[in-house]
Design a protein around this motif. Structure first.
Motif, PDB file in Angstrom:
ATOM      1  N   VAL A  92     -21.149 -28.373   0.076  1.00  0.00           N
ATOM      2  CA  VAL A  92     -21.068 -28.678  -1.354  1.00  0.00           C
ATOM      3  C   VAL A  92     -21.750 -27.557  -2.123  1.00  0.00           C
ATOM      4  N   PRO A  93     -20.999 -26.798  -2.951  1.00  0.00           N
ATOM      5  CA  PRO A  93     -21.627 -25.711  -3.721  1.00  0.00           C
ATOM      6  C   PRO A  93     -22.755 -26.246  -4.607  1.00  0.00           C
ATOM      7  N   LYS A  94     -23.737 -25.420  -4.845  1.00  0.00           N
ATOM      8  CA  LYS A  94     -24.841 -25.856  -5.704  1.00  0.00           C
ATOM      9  C   LYS A  94     -24.370 -26.148  -7.121  1.00  0.00           C
ATOM     10  N   THR A  95     -23.222 -25.581  -7.482  1.00  0.00           N
ATOM     11  CA  THR A  95     -22.652 -25.889  -8.799  1.00  0.00           C
ATOM     12  C   THR A  95     -22.106 -27.315  -8.854  1.00  0.00           C
ATOM     13  N   ASN A  96     -22.071 -27.996  -7.704  1.00  0.00           N
ATOM     14  CA  ASN A  96     -21.583 -29.371  -7.647  1.00  0.00           C
ATOM     15  C   ASN A  96     -22.706 -30.382  -7.466  1.00  0.00           C
ATOM     16  N   VAL A  97     -23.929 -29.942  -7.689  1.00  0.00           N
ATOM     17  CA  VAL A  97     -25.064 -30.867  -7.685  1.00  0.00           C
ATOM     18  C   VAL A  97     -25.206 -31.432  -9.095  1.00  0.00           C
ATOM     19  N   LEU A  98     -25.294 -32.745  -9.189  1.00  0.00           N
ATOM     20  CA  LEU A  98     -25.381 -33.403 -10.495  1.00  0.00           C
ATOM     21  C   LEU A  98     -26.850 -33.693 -10.809  1.00  0.00           C
ATOM     22  N   GLY A  99     -27.414 -32.954 -11.763  1.00  0.00           N
ATOM     23  CA  GLY A  99     -28.807 -33.141 -12.121  1.00  0.00           C
ATOM     24  C   GLY A  99     -29.754 -32.606 -11.071  1.00  0.00           C
ATOM     25  N   ASP A 100     -30.986 -33.082 -11.102  1.00  0.00           N
ATOM     26  CA  ASP A 100     -32.012 -32.674 -10.142  1.00  0.00           C
ATOM     27  C   ASP A 100     -31.677 -33.279  -8.775  1.00  0.00           C
ATOM     28  N   PRO A 101     -31.524 -32.444  -7.724  1.00  0.00           N
ATOM     29  CA  PRO A 101     -31.127 -32.965  -6.415  1.00  0.00           C
ATOM     30  C   PRO A 101     -32.155 -33.855  -5.739  1.00  0.00           C
ATOM     31  N   ARG A 102     -33.310 -34.028  -6.357  1.00  0.00           N
ATOM     32  CA  ARG A 102     -34.323 -34.901  -5.774  1.00  0.00           C
ATOM     33  C   ARG A 102     -34.685 -36.086  -6.672  1.00  0.00           C
TER      34      ARG A 102
ATOM     35  N   MET B 160     -29.005 -25.098   1.709  1.00  0.00           N
ATOM     36  CA  MET B 160     -28.818 -23.773   2.288  1.00  0.00           C
ATOM     37  C   MET B 160     -28.915 -22.745   1.149  1.00  0.00           C
ATOM     38  N   ASP B 161     -28.477 -21.520   1.397  1.00  0.00           N
ATOM     39  CA  ASP B 161     -28.629 -20.467   0.384  1.00  0.00           C
ATOM     40  C   ASP B 161     -27.901 -20.781  -0.926  1.00  0.00           C
ATOM     41  N   ASP B 162     -26.591 -21.002  -0.834  1.00  0.00           N
ATOM     42  CA  ASP B 162     -25.814 -21.227  -2.052  1.00  0.00           C
ATOM     43  C   ASP B 162     -25.063 -22.553  -2.033  1.00  0.00           C
ATOM     44  N   HIS B 163     -25.424 -23.425  -1.093  1.00  0.00           N
ATOM     45  CA  HIS B 163     -24.739 -24.699  -0.997  1.00  0.00           C
ATOM     46  C   HIS B 163     -25.626 -25.725  -0.294  1.00  0.00           C
ATOM     47  N   TRP B 164     -25.142 -26.968  -0.270  1.00  0.00           N
ATOM     48  CA  TRP B 164     -25.782 -28.032   0.489  1.00  0.00           C
ATOM     49  C   TRP B 164     -24.816 -28.478   1.573  1.00  0.00           C
ATOM     50  N   VAL B 165     -25.344 -28.886   2.703  1.00  0.00           N
ATOM     51  CA  VAL B 165     -24.513 -29.407   3.791  1.00  0.00           C
ATOM     52  C   VAL B 165     -24.715 -30.916   3.855  1.00  0.00           C
ATOM     53  N   LEU B 166     -23.608 -31.635   3.703  1.00  0.00           N
ATOM     54  CA  LEU B 166     -23.634 -33.089   3.573  1.00  0.00           C
ATOM     55  C   LEU B 166     -23.106 -33.757   4.845  1.00  0.00           C
ATOM     56  N   ASN B 167     -23.881 -34.698   5.373  1.00  0.00           N
ATOM     57  CA  ASN B 167     -23.474 -35.443   6.561  1.00  0.00           C
ATOM     58  C   ASN B 167     -23.786 -36.926   6.389  1.00  0.00           C
TER      59      ASN B 167
END
Length: 383
Positions: A217-227, A145-152
């Motif tokens: 999950v805030p984008k600041t909580n992504v560890l490394g490259d999300p892909r 999303m804009d400033d976060h990811w939605v986890l399911n």
């Protein structure tokens, strides 16, 4: 017994410190923790006070700046045989390195002090109800999303799942092997834990189901490259399997020692049962397998210290040592006779604990698949 030469005097001094600490703060609580199905939060904090957690962390986060794998080997060898449910190796060498190597300065500043002190217990969530060793089959999904990811999604068989204050969650972020690693904190809305799973062995290890229902999950909580998380997971599996091998060998060695004491004390037909030919031959065969397992493990640790450990060799270590543990503990139960079947005897618990070794961190079948592919024996054949 094989003389091991992988340690220096500094390591042996550390071993004596760990042994004394474990005898005072860990082993006396083992029965209590088995009944509770979980070790205490206090033991994690006490380990942090001793400087035993993520020793490689920078001093500014409370760490020792000591990135020598052998110190964590000693923790595994001294604690694992008598209290295998205290998964300090998972915290230190399986999950912690993700943050240490891939984390941003902001992420390290937020989490590493608590990780080092034991205030934050770590877990990693890969396995799903329909996905085991095949990490490419992950179905938990994260949508940007804009400033976060939605986890399911959901995860199962997660070690440290009840106590964890921070969980690294693997989730699909695109097609193919596009997987991201997300730092999910205790208390995030939509993140919940299921039941503590009852197991055959490792009774004091808190294994749980985890659920993610529209977790932001805030984008600041992504560890490394999300892909590119899949590649990162593959890189860390070799060390995980070496850590596993150390634990398997330490437990098998402990079982052997317990059995040696028992067969020299227990008597039949007027003499110790250890003096019968069958006992001698069984113990001789086990001693040989143990020495071979230690030699392989120590050799591969040296390769790991040089940064030259291959995935195939790590798989060989995991396969061989877990199978050795299974054979040795089974023989030790047999030599204990009826006592070996009684839960009040430590060998009975070692037997139950050992059965998972051929399954977690990659089953023996998957290890053989990795080794076989390394030989060029996959469906495509040799190039």
């Amino acid at each position: 017994m094989l003389k091991r030469t992988i340690y220096d005097e500094e390591h042996e001094m550390f071993r004596r410190t760990v042994r004394k600490w474990a005898e005072a703060e860990v082993f006396p609580h083992a029965e209590e923790w088995r009944e509770a199905g979980c070790v205490s939060r206090e033991v994690w904090k006490k380990a942090g006070e001793q400087g035993f957690l993520c020793m490689y962390a920078d001093e500014k986060y409370g760490g020792l700046g000591l990135d020598d794998f052998r110190y964590d080997m000693i923790l595994a060898e001294e604690i694992n045989p008598k209290e295998p449910g205290f998964f300090i190796g998972l915290h230190n060498r399986i999950v912690g390195p993700y943050l240490h190597k891939m984390g941003t300065e902001d992420q390290k500043a937020r989490y590493m002090p608590g990780i080092v002190s034991g205030e934050i217990v770590l877990a990693i969530a890969m396995t799903e109800p329909g996905t085991g060793s095949d990490l490419g089959g992950v179905k938990t999904r994260a949508v940007e999303m804009d400033d976060h990811w939605v986890l399911n999604g959901s995860k199962t068989y997660i070690s440290n799942g009840i106590l964890a204050g921070l969980v690294i969650v693997a989730a699909r972020t695109g097609d193919g092997h596009e997987i991201g690693l997300f730092l999910v904190e205790d208390g995030m809305e939509g993140f919940s834990r299921g039941r503590r799973l009852k197991k055959m062995g490792l009774q004091s290890q808190d294994t749980a189901e985890l659920f993610f229902d529209n977790v932001k999950v805030p984008k600041t909580n992504v560890l490394g490259d999300p892909r590119r998380g899949f590649k990162s997971m593959m890189m860390n599996l070799a060390e995980e399997r070496i850590m596993g091998a150390l634990g398997f060998m330490a437990r098998a060695e402990h079982a052997f020692g317990l059995t040696m004491e028992y067969i020299m004390d227990r008597r039949a037909f007027g003499r110790p049962i250890g003096t019968f030919q069958n006992s001698r031959f069984k113990m001789a065969s086990m001693r040989t397998e143990l020495d071979a397992g230690w030699a392989l493990t120590d050799h591969l640790v040296r390769e790991h210290l040089k940064g030259e450990l291959s995935a195939e060799m790590a798989a060989e270590a995991k396969l061989f040592t877990s199978e050795v543990e299974g054979r040795v503990v089974d023989e030790c139960v047999q030599l204990h006779g009826g006592a070996g079947y009684m839960d009040e005897y430590e060998i009975s618990r070692l037997y139950s604990d050992a059965r998972i070794s051929r399954i977690y961190a990659g089953t023996s079948e998957i290890m053989r698949e990795i080794i076989g592919r390394g030989l060029g024996l996959d469906e495509r054949g040799r190039n």
